[in-house]
Design a protein around this motif. Structure first.
Motif, short mmCIF file in Angstrom:
data_model
loop_
_atom_site.label_atom_id
_atom_site.label_comp_id
_atom_site.label_asym_id
_atom_site.label_seq_id
_atom_site.Cartn_x
_atom_site.Cartn_y
_atom_site.Cartn_z
N ASP A 112 0.62 -1.99 -0.37
CA ASP A 112 0.03 0.22 -0.04
C ASP A 112 0.74 1.63 -0.28
OD1 ASP A 112 -2.28 -1.60 0.54
OD2 ASP A 112 -2.10 -2.39 2.33
N ILE A 113 0.81 1.91 -0.76
CA ILE A 113 1.35 3.21 -0.99
C ILE A 113 0.78 4.16 -1.06
CG2 ILE A 113 3.16 4.95 -2.82
CD1 ILE A 113 3.93 1.45 -2.16
N SER A 114 0.67 5.42 0.49
CA SER A 114 -0.02 5.99 0.31
C SER A 114 -0.07 8.14 -0.92
CB SER A 114 0.10 7.00 2.05
OG SER A 114 0.52 5.73 2.58
N LYS A 115 -0.92 8.43 -0.85
CA LYS A 115 -0.67 9.67 -1.57
C LYS A 115 0.86 10.37 -0.92
CE LYS A 115 -3.35 13.84 -2.51
NZ LYS A 115 -4.94 14.41 -2.66
N GLY A 116 1.42 11.08 -1.80
CA GLY A 116 2.71 12.26 -0.89
C GLY A 116 3.71 11.43 -0.67
N THR A 117 3.56 9.72 -0.74
CA THR A 117 4.78 9.13 -1.04
C THR A 117 6.12 9.13 -1.85
OG1 THR A 117 3.84 7.60 0.51
CG2 THR A 117 5.63 6.37 0.11
N THR A 118 6.94 9.43 -1.60
CA THR A 118 8.41 9.95 -2.17
C THR A 118 9.04 7.97 -2.28
OG1 THR A 118 8.43 12.14 -1.88
CG2 THR A 118 10.68 11.07 -2.47
N ILE A 119 9.06 7.80 -3.77
CA ILE A 119 9.56 6.43 -3.82
C ILE A 119 10.57 6.31 -4.61
CG2 ILE A 119 9.24 4.07 -5.02
CD1 ILE A 119 6.31 4.70 -4.41
N PHE A 120 12.09 5.36 -4.20
CA PHE A 120 12.90 5.85 -4.92
C PHE A 120 13.50 4.78 -5.33
CE2 PHE A 120 13.58 9.20 -1.36
CZ PHE A 120 14.30 10.24 -2.64
N VAL A 121 14.01 4.12 -6.63
CA VAL A 121 13.97 3.15 -7.12
C VAL A 121 15.25 3.28 -7.54
CG1 VAL A 121 13.35 2.25 -9.20
CG2 VAL A 121 11.76 2.96 -8.89
N ASN A 122 16.30 1.88 -6.83
CA ASN A 122 17.35 1.14 -6.95
C ASN A 122 17.95 0.76 -8.46
OD1 ASN A 122 20.30 0.48 -6.09
ND2 ASN A 122 19.62 -0.37 -4.78
N VAL A 123 18.24 1.88 -9.72
CA VAL A 123 18.44 1.30 -10.27
C VAL A 123 19.86 0.87 -10.81
CG1 VAL A 123 18.75 2.19 -12.63
CG2 VAL A 123 17.32 3.29 -10.79
N TRP A 124 21.09 1.40 -9.41
CA TRP A 124 21.98 -0.28 -9.42
C TRP A 124 21.24 -1.04 -8.89
CZ3 TRP A 124 24.55 -2.89 -5.84
CH2 TRP A 124 26.02 -3.10 -6.13
N SER A 125 20.97 -1.60 -8.11
CA SER A 125 20.69 -3.25 -8.15
C SER A 125 19.44 -3.72 -9.03
CB SER A 125 20.08 -3.47 -6.54
OG SER A 125 18.68 -2.55 -6.49
N ILE A 126 19.00 -3.33 -9.34
CA ILE A 126 18.49 -3.20 -10.68
C ILE A 126 19.12 -3.76 -11.49
CG2 ILE A 126 16.21 -2.54 -12.51
CD1 ILE A 126 15.35 -1.07 -10.94
N GLY A 127 19.89 -3.34 -12.58
CA GLY A 127 21.32 -3.30 -13.11
C GLY A 127 22.07 -4.76 -12.91
N ARG A 128 22.58 -4.82 -11.65
CA ARG A 128 23.34 -5.60 -11.14
C ARG A 128 21.96 -7.64 -10.76
NH1 ARG A 128 25.07 -1.19 -11.71
NH2 ARG A 128 27.21 -1.03 -11.80
N ASP A 129 21.41 -6.68 -11.04
CA ASP A 129 20.35 -8.19 -10.70
C ASP A 129 20.66 -9.58 -11.24
OD1 ASP A 129 18.28 -10.51 -10.16
OD2 ASP A 129 16.10 -8.89 -10.36
N PRO A 130 21.10 -10.99 -11.11
CA PRO A 130 21.08 -11.84 -12.19
C PRO A 130 19.68 -12.57 -12.13
CG PRO A 130 21.96 -12.28 -10.26
CD PRO A 130 21.65 -10.82 -10.30
N GLY A 131 18.53 -12.16 -12.08
CA GLY A 131 17.16 -12.46 -12.32
C GLY A 131 16.96 -11.84 -13.81
N ALA A 132 17.22 -10.13 -13.76
CA ALA A 132 17.00 -9.67 -14.66
C ALA A 132 17.59 -9.69 -15.93
CB ALA A 132 17.28 -8.19 -14.28
N TRP A 133 18.62 -10.04 -15.65
CA TRP A 133 20.41 -10.16 -16.87
C TRP A 133 20.92 -10.84 -17.06
CZ3 TRP A 133 20.21 -5.70 -19.72
CH2 TRP A 133 19.47 -4.61 -19.08
N ASP A 134 21.80 -11.61 -17.29
CA ASP A 134 22.55 -12.31 -17.86
C ASP A 134 23.79 -11.81 -17.77
OD1 ASP A 134 20.20 -14.75 -18.70
OD2 ASP A 134 20.87 -14.40 -20.83
N ALA A 135 24.48 -12.52 -16.84
CA ALA A 135 26.01 -11.60 -16.57
C ALA A 135 25.68 -10.71 -15.31
CB ALA A 135 27.09 -12.56 -17.62
N PRO A 136 25.40 -9.92 -15.14
CA PRO A 136 25.01 -8.34 -14.91
C PRO A 136 26.29 -8.15 -14.95
CG PRO A 136 24.26 -9.46 -13.02
CD PRO A 136 24.53 -10.72 -14.22
N ASP A 137 26.93 -8.36 -14.52
CA ASP A 137 28.79 -7.73 -13.95
C ASP A 137 29.11 -8.25 -15.18
OD1 ASP A 137 28.04 -7.21 -11.47
OD2 ASP A 137 28.53 -9.25 -10.13
#
Length: 129
Positions: A10-35
């Protein structure tokens, strides 16, 4: 803008959300050989750094694209022009100018559809000036 539920949270109105793009780019579930640096992983895929393609989010995309991409492209083009200025290009294997195919394949970058082989011979210094 309004209360909502995302992936069971549940996300309340006015909440600031930060997306950790660094971890998305290094997620082996999303990328083959992410490093590993494997730009060929994007070959044959419809991707563009100028749009809202989330596959490129770790590298910057849309409004958040690399701020120096235009400078980088100008530098690469200038260096290529200087390199070509110092060489004479000749066709190999009896190929003629009319045999050159200008068809392209589109993806993250544009590639020639058919391979072109050229012989590069250094330009004589007297011809440079």
């Amino acid at each position: 803008m309004q209360n909502c539920n995302v992936a069971g949270y549940d996300i309340s109105k006015g909440t600031t959300i930060f997306v950790n793009v660094w971890s998305i780019g290094r997620d082996p579930g999303a990328w083959d050989a992410p490093d590993e640096f494997l730009p060929e992983r994007f070959l044959g895929k419809e991707t563009s750094a100028w749009g809202s393609n989330f596959a490129l989010l770790p590298f910057g995309s849309g409004r958040r694209v690399c701020p120096r991409i235009k400078l980088g492209l100008k530098v690469v083009r200038t260096r290529l022009a200087n390199l070509l200025h110092g060489f004479d290009l000749k066709f190999v294997d009896g190929m003629r100018p009319e045999d050159v195919s200008l068809e392209e394949e589109y993806g993250l970058s544009t590639h020639p559809k058919h391979r072109l082989s050229l012989l590069m011979e250094p330009t004589l210094p007297s011809r440079l000036y």
